[in-house]
Design a protein around this motif. Structure first.
Motif, short mmCIF file in Angstrom:
data_model
loop_
_atom_site.label_atom_id
_atom_site.label_comp_id
_atom_site.label_asym_id
_atom_site.label_seq_id
_atom_site.Cartn_x
_atom_site.Cartn_y
_atom_site.Cartn_z
N ASN A 1 18.16 -20.71 6.20
CA ASN A 1 18.60 -21.97 5.63
C ASN A 1 18.09 -22.15 4.19
OD1 ASN A 1 20.23 -22.76 7.83
ND2 ASN A 1 18.40 -23.41 8.94
N PHE A 2 18.62 -23.17 3.53
CA PHE A 2 18.48 -23.27 2.08
C PHE A 2 17.70 -24.52 1.68
CE2 PHE A 2 21.76 -20.25 2.45
CZ PHE A 2 22.02 -19.66 1.23
N GLY B 1 23.33 -16.91 5.73
CA GLY B 1 22.11 -17.47 6.29
C GLY B 1 20.99 -17.62 5.29
N ASN B 2 21.11 -16.98 4.13
CA ASN B 2 20.10 -17.15 3.08
C ASN B 2 20.75 -16.85 1.72
OD1 ASN B 2 20.11 -14.29 2.71
ND2 ASN B 2 18.48 -14.05 4.23
N LEU B 3 19.96 -16.98 0.66
CA LEU B 3 20.50 -16.85 -0.69
C LEU B 3 21.01 -15.43 -0.97
CD1 LEU B 3 21.03 -18.23 -3.40
CD2 LEU B 3 18.66 -17.72 -4.06
N GLU B 4 20.29 -14.43 -0.50
CA GLU B 4 20.75 -13.06 -0.72
C GLU B 4 22.11 -12.83 -0.06
OE1 GLU B 4 18.87 -8.60 -0.47
OE2 GLU B 4 18.76 -9.81 1.35
N VAL C 1 31.66 -19.91 0.54
CA VAL C 1 30.58 -19.55 1.45
C VAL C 1 30.07 -20.83 2.10
CG1 VAL C 1 28.28 -18.54 1.63
CG2 VAL C 1 29.92 -17.59 0.02
N TYR C 2 29.80 -20.76 3.40
CA TYR C 2 29.19 -21.93 4.05
C TYR C 2 27.76 -21.58 4.45
CZ TYR C 2 30.43 -19.83 8.61
OH TYR C 2 30.57 -19.00 9.70
N ILE C 3 26.88 -22.52 4.21
CA ILE C 3 25.45 -22.33 4.40
C ILE C 3 24.90 -23.50 5.20
CG2 ILE C 3 25.31 -21.09 2.21
CD1 ILE C 3 23.99 -23.60 1.01
N GLY C 4 23.62 -23.43 5.52
CA GLY C 4 22.94 -24.54 6.15
C GLY C 4 21.79 -25.01 5.28
N GLY C 5 21.59 -26.30 5.25
CA GLY C 5 20.39 -26.84 4.63
C GLY C 5 19.27 -26.89 5.64
N GLN C 6 18.21 -27.55 5.29
CA GLN C 6 17.06 -27.59 6.19
C GLN C 6 17.11 -28.78 7.15
OE1 GLN C 6 13.80 -27.19 3.40
NE2 GLN C 6 14.12 -24.97 3.23
#
Length: 415
Positions: free
Chosen positions: A56-57, A25-28, A41-46
């Motif tokens: 989000n990233f 959910g975040n960079l950390e 890793v799967y993340i979300g943009g804005q």
């Protein structure tokens, strides 16, 4: 028998070993997921993702995350899995080009408009079909392969038998959720959130209304009395760590952990357990057996009771939560190791939850590093004695009974 399903042994499009895919959910959380063993890793943009409540990233954070992941040989994917309305289309091309520029390996998409746009304007991005498309059969998988997609994320409702059938017909990578929250609606296509709070689940605004507590009424009268529990529609969480051999041998290429909204402790703990289980299988599949400590670790991060979802059978009433939810394990995340001095045995801990001398704590790190001790004397960085670590993110000095490393984590026993 699933493991001997015809066609599986000759399937060409299969990763050498399954990818362990973690949420961030975040960079950390991204850095800890990779450090603790995630292959991707799967993340979300804005924009364009289904977890608008996550941190989000930004693009700069994505770039930093990609650079960190590459040092471990890992990849970063971005969820662009909303179902777009007309107003969502403007800016899509520029957004996808930017993802390609910062080094994102793939997007996870459900809307055909997003799929087609990515293929056209950002050919360096792989496109993985999201579970939001609710794919359950090999003909649909074949359709998306013919559209140029290298990977399909199956619906959570797919069984192991159905996965075997799909893999026997279609030469493609299959990704499946193997751990985390399950949705009471089919593949997450819920409209309760829209009706109750005007927050669209399929555009990133789910309010988790299935987890709310409700009174039950019949003809205007409540069925549950004051002494009764309120009703929820929430399902138990998915956990397949007992079934690593079946998942591998049936041909699942990517083991996906749910939880971009979950804690740093959850991500590190669950990834660490599955990493050890997968690696153990490939070290010696003939003598592989589940280690109790892997299941213990998963339970220490569990938010709800666990089950096997749809993999072996259609869930019954037993797979839903009707009673108040007890925390699965009596531990809370307490801190992260920042530094360790081998000569003195002193560690600098960044506090994440209150702890004090005399409490039982556990330290753990990647690969199964683990030990217990009691909290001894505490100091701040100036050497002043402390009666407790009570301030968020405060740097605390304490003596550890065994060596620790930066990014090791600390739990405290709470009962």
């Amino acid at each position: 028998m699933i493991l001997n399903h015809p066609g599986l042994k000759g399937n060409r499009h299969r990763l050498e070993r399954p990818e362990l895919l973690a949420p961030a959910g975040n960079l950390e959380k991204l850095k800890f997921a990779v450090h603790y063993g995630a292959d991707a890793v799967y993340i979300g943009g804005q924009k364009y993702g289904l977890r608008s409540g996550a941190d989000n990233f930004s693009f700069e954070e994505m770039r930093e995350g990609v650079e960190f992941a590459e040092r471990y040989g890992a990849k970063v994917f971005v969820a662009t899995n909303i179902y777009a309305h007309n107003e969502d289309i403007e800016g899509l091309e520029a957004y996808l080009r930017k993802l390609e520029e910062v080094g994102i390996a793939a997007i996870i998409a459900a809307d055909p408009a997003i799929v087609e746009t990515a293929q056209r304007v950002a050919p360096g991005l792989e496109v993985h079909l999201s579970t939001q498309q609710s794919v359950l059969n090999w003909r649909t998988v074949q359709f998306w392969k013919d559209e140029g997609l290298p990977r399909v994320v199956l619906a959570r409702e797919t069984s192991l038998e159905e996965i075997a059938e799909i893999k026997s017909h279609v030469d493609i990578e299959i990704e499946a959720f193997i751990h985390g929250a399950m949705c009471s609606s089919f593949s997450g296509r819920c409209v309760l959130s829209n009706h109750f709070t005007d927050r669209d689940s399929n555009r990133g605004g789910c309010c988790q209304s299935c987890r709310w507590k409700y009174d039950l009424y019949v003809d205007g009268d409540t069925v549950n009395g004051e002494e009764d529990n309120q009703f929820t529609m929430g399902s138990k969480d998915l956990c397949m760590i007992r079934h690593i051999p079946e998942l591998i041998e049936v041909g699942v290429d990517s083991f996906k952990i749910e939880g971009r909204m979950k804690s740093l402790h959850y991500v590190a703990t669950v990834v660490n357990a599955y990493r050890q289980a997968i690696d153990s299988y490939f070290e010696d599949s003939a003598s592989y057996e589940l280690k109790p400590e892997w299941l213990d670790e998963v339970n220490k991060a569990a938010n709800r009771p666990l089950n096997t979802g749809f993999f072996f059978d259609t869930p019954s009433t037993e797979e839903h939560i009707y009673e108040p939810e007890d925390k699965a394990a009596p531990y809370d995340f307490a801190g992260v190791v920042l530094e360790y001095d081998a000569e003195t045995g002193l560690a600098v801990i960044q506090q994440r939850n209150h702890f004090k001398p005399g409490q039982e704590i556990e330290f753990f790190g990647p690969g199964g590093t683990f030990f217990k001790q009691q909290v001894g004397e505490l100091y701040d960085l100036e050497g002043a004695s402390l009666d407790a670590a009570r301030h968020p993110l405060q740097h605390i000095v304490l003596r550890t009974e065994q060596p620790v490393n930066p990014m090791d984590m600390m739990r405290k026993r709470i009962r």
